[in-house]
Design a protein around this motif. Structure first.
Motif, PDB file in Angstrom:
ATOM      1  N   PHE A  45      18.541 -19.573  59.727  1.00 18.34           N
ATOM      2  CA  PHE A  45      19.105 -18.347  60.325  1.00 18.34           C
ATOM      3  C   PHE A  45      17.972 -17.313  60.216  1.00 18.34           C
ATOM      4  N   SER A  46      17.810 -16.422  61.390  1.00 24.92           N
ATOM      5  CA  SER A  46      16.686 -15.611  61.569  1.00 24.92           C
ATOM      6  C   SER A  46      16.671 -14.785  60.476  1.00 24.92           C
ATOM      7  N   PHE A  47      17.931 -14.233  59.825  1.00 28.06           N
ATOM      8  CA  PHE A  47      17.831 -13.252  58.801  1.00 28.06           C
ATOM      9  C   PHE A  47      18.517 -13.847  57.666  1.00 28.06           C
ATOM     10  N   ARG A  48      17.534 -13.693  56.673  1.00 25.89           N
ATOM     11  CA  ARG A  48      17.655 -13.887  55.074  1.00 25.89           C
ATOM     12  C   ARG A  48      17.048 -13.029  54.402  1.00 25.89           C
ATOM     13  N   GLY A  49      18.181 -12.068  53.981  1.00 22.21           N
ATOM     14  CA  GLY A  49      17.657 -10.902  53.301  1.00 22.21           C
ATOM     15  C   GLY A  49      18.367 -10.253  51.940  1.00 22.21           C
ATOM     16  N   MET A  50      17.989  -9.701  51.406  1.00 15.91           N
ATOM     17  CA  MET A  50      18.299  -8.844  50.310  1.00 15.91           C
ATOM     18  C   MET A  50      18.440  -7.450  50.415  1.00 15.91           C
ATOM     19  N   HIS A  51      19.400  -6.986  49.507  1.00 11.69           N
ATOM     20  CA  HIS A  51      19.722  -5.485  49.496  1.00 11.69           C
ATOM     21  C   HIS A  51      19.289  -4.891  48.232  1.00 11.69           C
ATOM     22  N   LEU A  52      18.650  -3.685  48.168  1.00 13.26           N
ATOM     23  CA  LEU A  52      18.452  -3.277  47.003  1.00 13.26           C
ATOM     24  C   LEU A  52      18.935  -1.633  47.183  1.00 13.26           C
ATOM     25  N   ASP A  53      19.869  -1.465  46.041  1.00 16.89           N
ATOM     26  CA  ASP A  53      20.283  -0.218  46.124  1.00 16.89           C
ATOM     27  C   ASP A  53      19.734   0.886  44.835  1.00 16.89           C
ATOM     28  N   VAL A  54      19.041   1.772  45.418  1.00 16.46           N
ATOM     29  CA  VAL A  54      18.340   2.694  44.432  1.00 16.46           C
ATOM     30  C   VAL A  54      18.713   4.281  44.299  1.00 16.46           C
ATOM     31  N   SER A  55      20.022   4.182  44.917  1.00 16.38           N
ATOM     32  CA  SER A  55      20.649   5.554  45.080  1.00 16.38           C
ATOM     33  C   SER A  55      21.301   6.075  43.815  1.00 16.38           C
ATOM     34  N   ARG A  56      21.645   5.208  43.240  1.00 16.05           N
ATOM     35  CA  ARG A  56      22.248   5.721  41.806  1.00 16.05           C
ATOM     36  C   ARG A  56      21.774   5.186  40.484  1.00 16.05           C
ATOM     37  N   HIS A  57      20.695   4.235  40.569  1.00 17.97           N
ATOM     38  CA  HIS A  57      19.963   3.880  39.609  1.00 17.97           C
ATOM     39  C   HIS A  57      18.323   3.656  39.785  1.00 17.97           C
ATOM     40  N   PHE A  58      17.415   4.373  38.577  1.00 18.67           N
ATOM     41  CA  PHE A  58      15.995   4.362  39.081  1.00 18.67           C
ATOM     42  C   PHE A  58      15.560   3.063  38.824  1.00 18.67           C
ATOM     43  N   PHE A  59      14.444   2.889  39.704  1.00 18.69           N
ATOM     44  CA  PHE A  59      13.643   1.440  39.697  1.00 18.69           C
ATOM     45  C   PHE A  59      12.189   2.101  39.739  1.00 18.69           C
ATOM     46  N   THR A  60      11.562   1.572  38.856  1.00 21.27           N
ATOM     47  CA  THR A  60       9.967   1.994  39.039  1.00 21.27           C
ATOM     48  C   THR A  60       9.353   1.137  40.397  1.00 21.27           C
ATOM     49  N   VAL A  61       8.249   1.638  40.671  1.00 23.63           N
ATOM     50  CA  VAL A  61       7.333   1.053  41.811  1.00 23.63           C
ATOM     51  C   VAL A  61       7.075  -0.402  41.380  1.00 23.63           C
ATOM     52  N   ALA A  62       6.888  -0.658  40.099  1.00 21.58           N
ATOM     53  CA  ALA A  62       6.501  -2.082  39.702  1.00 21.58           C
ATOM     54  C   ALA A  62       7.683  -2.885  39.926  1.00 21.58           C
ATOM     55  N   GLU A  63       8.785  -2.452  39.413  1.00 24.10           N
ATOM     56  CA  GLU A  63      10.109  -3.415  39.523  1.00 24.10           C
ATOM     57  C   GLU A  63      10.444  -3.496  41.088  1.00 24.10           C
ATOM     58  N   ILE A  64      10.236  -2.686  42.020  1.00 20.08           N
ATOM     59  CA  ILE A  64      10.415  -3.091  43.439  1.00 20.08           C
ATOM     60  C   ILE A  64       9.604  -3.590  43.980  1.00 20.08           C
ATOM     61  N   GLU A  65       8.201  -3.901  43.698  1.00 19.12           N
ATOM     62  CA  GLU A  65       7.146  -4.586  43.856  1.00 19.12           C
ATOM     63  C   GLU A  65       7.518  -5.969  43.394  1.00 19.12           C
ATOM     64  N   ARG A  66       7.887  -6.250  42.180  1.00 19.42           N
ATOM     65  CA  ARG A  66       8.347  -7.604  41.475  1.00 19.42           C
ATOM     66  C   ARG A  66       9.435  -8.047  42.660  1.00 19.42           C
ATOM     67  N   PHE A  67      10.680  -7.178  42.842  1.00 20.89           N
ATOM     68  CA  PHE A  67      11.638  -7.616  43.678  1.00 20.89           C
ATOM     69  C   PHE A  67      11.011  -8.230  45.065  1.00 20.89           C
ATOM     70  N   LEU A  68      10.040  -7.548  45.522  1.00 18.04           N
ATOM     71  CA  LEU A  68       9.554  -7.930  46.989  1.00 18.04           C
ATOM     72  C   LEU A  68       8.868  -9.444  46.754  1.00 18.04           C
ATOM     73  N   ASP A  69       8.029  -9.557  45.831  1.00 17.60           N
ATOM     74  CA  ASP A  69       7.357 -10.762  45.474  1.00 17.60           C
ATOM     75  C   ASP A  69       8.412 -11.865  45.206  1.00 17.60           C
ATOM     76  N   LEU A  70       9.532 -11.684  44.503  1.00 17.53           N
ATOM     77  CA  LEU A  70      10.510 -12.493  44.244  1.00 17.53           C
ATOM     78  C   LEU A  70      11.154 -12.951  45.696  1.00 17.53           C
ATOM     79  N   MET A  71      11.320 -12.285  46.638  1.00 16.56           N
ATOM     80  CA  MET A  71      11.727 -12.266  47.903  1.00 16.56           C
ATOM     81  C   MET A  71      11.119 -13.184  48.670  1.00 16.56           C
ATOM     82  N   ALA A  72       9.553 -12.759  48.473  1.00 17.95           N
ATOM     83  CA  ALA A  72       8.696 -13.725  49.190  1.00 17.95           C
ATOM     84  C   ALA A  72       8.661 -15.102  48.777  1.00 17.95           C
ATOM     85  N   ALA A  73       8.760 -15.479  47.231  1.00 19.21           N
ATOM     86  CA  ALA A  73       8.686 -16.534  46.817  1.00 19.21           C
ATOM     87  C   ALA A  73      10.062 -17.538  47.276  1.00 19.21           C
TER      88      ALA A  73
END
Length: 87
Positions: A45-73
């Motif tokens: 599939f051309s689209f293989r993605g993840m959704h992160l909802d930060v509208s009601r929960h706070f995430f630090t920049v480091a946590e978001i970067e870790r999320f992106l790193d795991l997506m790449a892995a």
């Protein structure tokens, strides 16, 4: 991706394909090295993605970067970042 006694070769028509090939190589790696394999693969599939909802929960920049790193892995290629709610 081809690996053997003479080394490893990763060939792809795009830079994204080469990047995904390096992720596959890292997944194949063991303590004793990389097994001899030949893998011919392409995304189903051309689209293989993840959704992160930060509208009601706070995430630090480091946590978001870790999320992106795991997506790449895991070779996920689309990041949907939900910043606000309608309420």
């Amino acid at each position: 991706l081809t690996s053997g006694a003479s080394g490893v070769v990763i060939a792809a028509p795009t830079r994204a394909g080469v990047f995904r090939g390096t992720r596959t190589l890292l997944q194949l790696r063991t303590k004793t090295g990389v097994p001899g394999v030949r893998i011919e693969d392409r995304p189903r599939f051309s689209f293989r993605g993840m959704h992160l909802d930060v509208s009601r929960h706070f995430f630090t920049v480091a946590e978001i970067e870790r999320f992106l790193d795991l997506m790449a892995a895991y070779k996920l290629n689309v990041f949907h970042f939900h910043l606000t709610d309608d309420n």
